[in-house]
Design a protein around this motif. Structure first.
Motif, PDB file in Angstrom:
ATOM      1  N   THR A  31       0.675  -1.132  -0.095  1.00 32.21           N
ATOM      2  CA  THR A  31       0.095  -0.025   0.060  1.00 32.21           C
ATOM      3  C   THR A  31       0.809   1.123  -0.174  1.00 32.21           C
ATOM      4  OG1 THR A  31      -0.121   0.068   2.477  1.00 32.21           O
ATOM      5  CG2 THR A  31      -1.702  -1.257   1.418  1.00 32.21           C
ATOM      6  N   SER A  32       0.318   2.533  -0.233  1.00 31.28           N
ATOM      7  CA  SER A  32       1.029   3.731  -0.507  1.00 31.28           C
ATOM      8  C   SER A  32       1.655   4.081   0.889  1.00 31.28           C
ATOM      9  CB  SER A  32      -0.104   4.777  -0.720  1.00 31.28           C
ATOM     10  OG  SER A  32      -0.772   4.845   0.128  1.00 31.28           O
ATOM     11  N   HIS A  33       1.404   3.616   1.870  1.00 26.75           N
ATOM     12  CA  HIS A  33       1.652   4.231   3.320  1.00 26.75           C
ATOM     13  C   HIS A  33       2.780   3.108   3.708  1.00 26.75           C
ATOM     14  CE1 HIS A  33      -1.469   1.427   4.580  1.00 26.75           C
ATOM     15  NE2 HIS A  33      -0.769   1.163   5.727  1.00 26.75           N
ATOM     16  N   GLN A  34       3.130   1.830   3.204  1.00 28.04           N
ATOM     17  CA  GLN A  34       3.984   0.858   3.553  1.00 28.04           C
ATOM     18  C   GLN A  34       5.190   1.259   3.376  1.00 28.04           C
ATOM     19  OE1 GLN A  34       2.282  -2.938   2.044  1.00 28.04           O
ATOM     20  NE2 GLN A  34       2.155  -3.400   4.093  1.00 28.04           N
ATOM     21  N   ARG A  35       6.234   1.076   4.304  1.00 21.46           N
ATOM     22  CA  ARG A  35       7.909   1.288   4.063  1.00 21.46           C
ATOM     23  C   ARG A  35       8.298  -0.099   3.910  1.00 21.46           C
ATOM     24  NH1 ARG A  35       9.896   4.307   9.176  1.00 21.46           N
ATOM     25  NH2 ARG A  35      11.614   5.218   7.666  1.00 21.46           N
ATOM     26  N   ARG A  36       9.092   0.102   2.822  1.00 20.47           N
ATOM     27  CA  ARG A  36      10.001  -1.290   2.139  1.00 20.47           C
ATOM     28  C   ARG A  36      10.810  -1.767   2.871  1.00 20.47           C
ATOM     29  NH1 ARG A  36       9.175  -4.547  -1.838  1.00 20.47           N
ATOM     30  NH2 ARG A  36       7.374  -3.553  -2.570  1.00 20.47           N
ATOM     31  N   VAL A  37      10.999  -3.016   3.274  1.00 19.54           N
ATOM     32  CA  VAL A  37      12.233  -3.542   3.901  1.00 19.54           C
ATOM     33  C   VAL A  37      12.697  -4.485   3.007  1.00 19.54           C
ATOM     34  CG1 VAL A  37      13.250  -4.640   5.870  1.00 19.54           C
ATOM     35  CG2 VAL A  37      11.509  -3.212   6.253  1.00 19.54           C
ATOM     36  N   THR A  38      14.106  -4.240   2.737  1.00 17.17           N
ATOM     37  CA  THR A  38      14.779  -5.645   1.971  1.00 17.17           C
ATOM     38  C   THR A  38      15.779  -6.198   2.850  1.00 17.17           C
ATOM     39  OG1 THR A  38      14.471  -4.143  -0.003  1.00 17.17           O
ATOM     40  CG2 THR A  38      16.350  -5.939   0.049  1.00 17.17           C
ATOM     41  N   VAL A  39      15.640  -7.561   2.893  1.00 12.84           N
ATOM     42  CA  VAL A  39      16.444  -8.553   3.596  1.00 12.84           C
ATOM     43  C   VAL A  39      17.583  -8.827   2.747  1.00 12.84           C
ATOM     44  CG1 VAL A  39      16.982 -10.485   4.912  1.00 12.84           C
ATOM     45  CG2 VAL A  39      14.858  -9.402   5.316  1.00 12.84           C
ATOM     46  N   LEU A  40      18.869  -8.634   2.628  1.00 16.15           N
ATOM     47  CA  LEU A  40      19.926  -8.799   1.891  1.00 16.15           C
ATOM     48  C   LEU A  40      20.896 -10.178   2.397  1.00 16.15           C
ATOM     49  CD1 LEU A  40      21.950  -8.298  -0.434  1.00 16.15           C
ATOM     50  CD2 LEU A  40      23.088  -6.430   0.981  1.00 16.15           C
ATOM     51  N   VAL A  41      21.123 -11.059   1.681  1.00 15.59           N
ATOM     52  CA  VAL A  41      21.787 -12.262   1.824  1.00 15.59           C
ATOM     53  C   VAL A  41      22.764 -12.604   0.991  1.00 15.59           C
ATOM     54  CG1 VAL A  41      21.343 -14.483   2.788  1.00 15.59           C
ATOM     55  CG2 VAL A  41      19.501 -13.075   3.130  1.00 15.59           C
ATOM     56  N   PRO A  42      24.162 -12.529   1.238  1.00 16.33           N
ATOM     57  CA  PRO A  42      25.389 -12.764   0.307  1.00 16.33           C
ATOM     58  C   PRO A  42      25.342 -14.455   0.560  1.00 16.33           C
ATOM     59  CG  PRO A  42      26.057 -11.097   1.783  1.00 16.33           C
ATOM     60  CD  PRO A  42      24.620 -11.528   2.370  1.00 16.33           C
ATOM     61  N   CYS A  43      25.343 -15.381  -0.349  1.00 17.40           N
ATOM     62  CA  CYS A  43      25.418 -16.587  -0.288  1.00 17.40           C
ATOM     63  C   CYS A  43      26.488 -17.052  -1.098  1.00 17.40           C
ATOM     64  CB  CYS A  43      24.264 -17.202  -1.055  1.00 17.40           C
ATOM     65  SG  CYS A  43      22.635 -16.496  -0.484  1.00 17.40           S
ATOM     66  N   TYR A  44      26.986 -17.994  -0.503  1.00 15.97           N
ATOM     67  CA  TYR A  44      28.190 -19.275  -1.233  1.00 15.97           C
ATOM     68  C   TYR A  44      28.139 -20.463  -0.495  1.00 15.97           C
ATOM     69  CZ  TYR A  44      32.892 -20.438  -2.479  1.00 15.97           C
ATOM     70  OH  TYR A  44      33.832 -21.465  -3.232  1.00 15.97           O
ATOM     71  N   ASN A  45      27.723 -21.237  -1.468  1.00 18.80           N
ATOM     72  CA  ASN A  45      27.504 -22.559  -1.243  1.00 18.80           C
ATOM     73  C   ASN A  45      26.441 -22.770  -0.275  1.00 18.80           C
ATOM     74  OD1 ASN A  45      29.231 -23.372  -3.369  1.00 18.80           O
ATOM     75  ND2 ASN A  45      30.888 -23.589  -1.908  1.00 18.80           N
ATOM     76  N   GLU A  46      24.959 -22.154  -0.239  1.00 16.12           N
ATOM     77  CA  GLU A  46      24.201 -22.504   0.758  1.00 16.12           C
ATOM     78  C   GLU A  46      22.887 -22.989   0.290  1.00 16.12           C
ATOM     79  OE1 GLU A  46      25.223 -21.765   3.689  1.00 16.12           O
ATOM     80  OE2 GLU A  46      26.783 -20.088   3.579  1.00 16.12           O
ATOM     81  N   ALA A  47      23.013 -23.862  -0.464  1.00 16.25           N
ATOM     82  CA  ALA A  47      21.775 -24.482  -0.823  1.00 16.25           C
ATOM     83  C   ALA A  47      21.206 -25.238   0.044  1.00 16.25           C
ATOM     84  CB  ALA A  47      22.267 -25.585  -2.106  1.00 16.25           C
ATOM     85  N   GLU A  48      21.685 -26.042   0.939  1.00 16.85           N
ATOM     86  CA  GLU A  48      21.094 -26.723   1.975  1.00 16.85           C
ATOM     87  C   GLU A  48      20.242 -25.856   2.980  1.00 16.85           C
ATOM     88  OE1 GLU A  48      23.322 -30.080   3.817  1.00 16.85           O
ATOM     89  OE2 GLU A  48      24.752 -29.264   2.622  1.00 16.85           O
ATOM     90  N   VAL A  49      20.852 -24.618   3.177  1.00 15.69           N
ATOM     91  CA  VAL A  49      20.046 -23.880   4.252  1.00 15.69           C
ATOM     92  C   VAL A  49      19.116 -22.899   3.740  1.00 15.69           C
ATOM     93  CG1 VAL A  49      21.786 -22.005   4.496  1.00 15.69           C
ATOM     94  CG2 VAL A  49      20.583 -22.682   6.536  1.00 15.69           C
ATOM     95  N   LEU A  50      19.290 -22.510   2.476  1.00 15.21           N
ATOM     96  CA  LEU A  50      18.433 -21.436   2.154  1.00 15.21           C
ATOM     97  C   LEU A  50      16.875 -21.583   2.187  1.00 15.21           C
ATOM     98  CD1 LEU A  50      20.145 -20.348  -1.359  1.00 15.21           C
ATOM     99  CD2 LEU A  50      19.884 -18.992   0.834  1.00 15.21           C
ATOM    100  N   PRO A  51      16.417 -22.764   2.146  1.00 13.91           N
ATOM    101  CA  PRO A  51      14.926 -23.143   2.361  1.00 13.91           C
ATOM    102  C   PRO A  51      14.392 -22.906   3.766  1.00 13.91           C
ATOM    103  CG  PRO A  51      15.749 -24.813   0.966  1.00 13.91           C
ATOM    104  CD  PRO A  51      16.890 -24.141   1.318  1.00 13.91           C
ATOM    105  N   VAL A  52      15.371 -23.153   4.531  1.00 17.41           N
ATOM    106  CA  VAL A  52      15.292 -23.029   6.126  1.00 17.41           C
ATOM    107  C   VAL A  52      15.109 -21.529   6.489  1.00 17.41           C
ATOM    108  CG1 VAL A  52      16.090 -23.448   8.354  1.00 17.41           C
ATOM    109  CG2 VAL A  52      16.279 -25.290   6.779  1.00 17.41           C
ATOM    110  N   LEU A  53      16.207 -20.698   5.911  1.00 15.23           N
ATOM    111  CA  LEU A  53      16.456 -19.338   6.160  1.00 15.23           C
ATOM    112  C   LEU A  53      14.859 -18.794   5.551  1.00 15.23           C
ATOM    113  CD1 LEU A  53      17.792 -16.600   6.935  1.00 15.23           C
ATOM    114  CD2 LEU A  53      18.782 -16.618   4.609  1.00 15.23           C
ATOM    115  N   TYR A  54      14.430 -18.988   4.448  1.00 11.89           N
ATOM    116  CA  TYR A  54      13.404 -18.388   3.563  1.00 11.89           C
ATOM    117  C   TYR A  54      11.968 -18.711   4.387  1.00 11.89           C
ATOM    118  CZ  TYR A  54       9.709 -18.115   0.489  1.00 11.89           C
ATOM    119  OH  TYR A  54       8.341 -17.820  -0.189  1.00 11.89           O
TER     120      TYR A  54
END
Length: 325
Positions: free
Chosen positions: A6-29
């Motif tokens: 909505t127009s009044h919502q402030r946007r938050v971006t979660v930034l995650v650098p990844c290196y060989n993290e295929a196993e853990v990405l679903p858990v983090l997501y």
């Protein structure tokens, strides 16, 4: 699963650098989705920077992107290192606030609501300070403490011990960091250098959800050298003072032998002492040249003016925000 902004919502971006993290990405997501549901007053997006992973990290990110439009990713052309991967994230992140965290779940997503509360009252850099190092060995803990103590004495700026990359940054902080385009980066020092209103939140480091750390002792030593040479010129000053003290010592030593020769004569002794002095001075010269070489190497890399990173594929990130590399 995407939520409408909505127009009044402030946007938050979660930034995650990844290196060989295929196993853990679903858990983090899944953990990030729970936080986004609890904090529904904000519009959320999750930006992952794939730093040349050799496993199925990119495959997982593509799948998450297909399932959830809030997920975006930047795939770098090779492994450029975490520092440059974070810069890529700063360039592509579009939130009013950006939360930087690791993918291995050692940075607990449950701390994000506290960061948001601090941000709402006016803090622009809300950083998490670790209160435990139980996962580190005794030697690593002592070396880390010694490194931060040395860095604090070598620089005039503030050095935050036991503080990593886990933090919330206001858009003004992100814009400031995007202006700093050097390739030899020490982002922890940059966080302190840019200033802005800071707030500390203590937390306990969690166990990795999967896989193992890619930070060996050799990598940590390299990072320490990067930090010292990128954040302060104190080693050059130390080399200068060491040279002056050695020159003064050599002059006093010469005066001693001059007076001794005039008073008692020269008995042609002191060969071991002479060898020791020569080896000592030679060692000091080599160390000083090595320190100068470290700085010259960084100057050499910066004068090439190469981009800090190269991108192979982008999905879901705000490309219009990117700065010229």
């Amino acid at each position: 699963m995407n939520t409408l902004k909505t127009s009044h919502q402030r946007r938050v971006t979660v930034l995650v650098p990844c290196y060989n993290e295929a196993e853990v990405l679903p858990v983090l997501y899944d953990a990030l989705c729970r936080v986004a549901t609890e904090e529904a007053a904000y519009a959320w997006d999750f930006l992952f920077v794939n730093d040349g992973s050799r496993d199925d990290t990119l495959v997982v990110l593509r799948r998450l992107r297909q399932e959830d439009a809030r997920v975006g990713y930047v795939d770098l052309s090779r492994n450029f290192g975490k520092e440059r991967a974070m810069l890529a994230g700063f360039d592509y992140a579009g939130g009013d606030a950006v939360i930087v965290m690791d993918a291995d779940m050692q940075h607990p997503p449950s701390l994000i609501p506290q960061m948001l509360r601090a941000w709402e009252v006016g803090y622009e850099d809300v950083y998490a300070r670790r209160t435990n190092r139980d996962g580190d060995g005794w030697l690593r803990r002592r070396l880390t403490h010694g490194y931060y103590k040395l860095l604090a004495r070598a620089t005039r700026g503030e050095v935050l011990e036991n503080v990593g990359d886990f933090r919330l940054l206001d858009r003004r902080c992100i814009e400031a960091l995007r202006q700093m385009r050097e390739t030899e980066r020490y982002t922890k020092g940059m966080f302190s250098w840019i200033g802005f209103r800071k707030k500390e939140i203590p937390f306990e480091v969690q166990q990795r959800a999967a896989g193992k750390s890619s930070w060996s002792y050799a990598e940590l030593v390299r990072l320490a050298i990067e930090g010292i040479t990128s954040y302060t010129t104190a080693p050059l000053r130390l080399a200068t003072w060491t040279g002056l003290l050695c020159a003064l010592g050599a002059f006093l030593y010469m005066c001693f032998f001059f007076v001794k020769t005039l008073v008692v004569g020269d008995d042609v002794q002191g060969f071991p002492t002479l060898i020791i002095v020569i080896l000592f001075l030679g060692g000091v010269q080599l160390v000083s040249l090595g320190i100068i070489g470290e700085y010259l190497g960084r100057i050499f890399h910066e004068t090439k003016r190469r981009p800090p990173y190269l991108v192979r594929e982008v999905e879901g990130a705000r490309e219009e925000n990117t700065a010229a590399n």
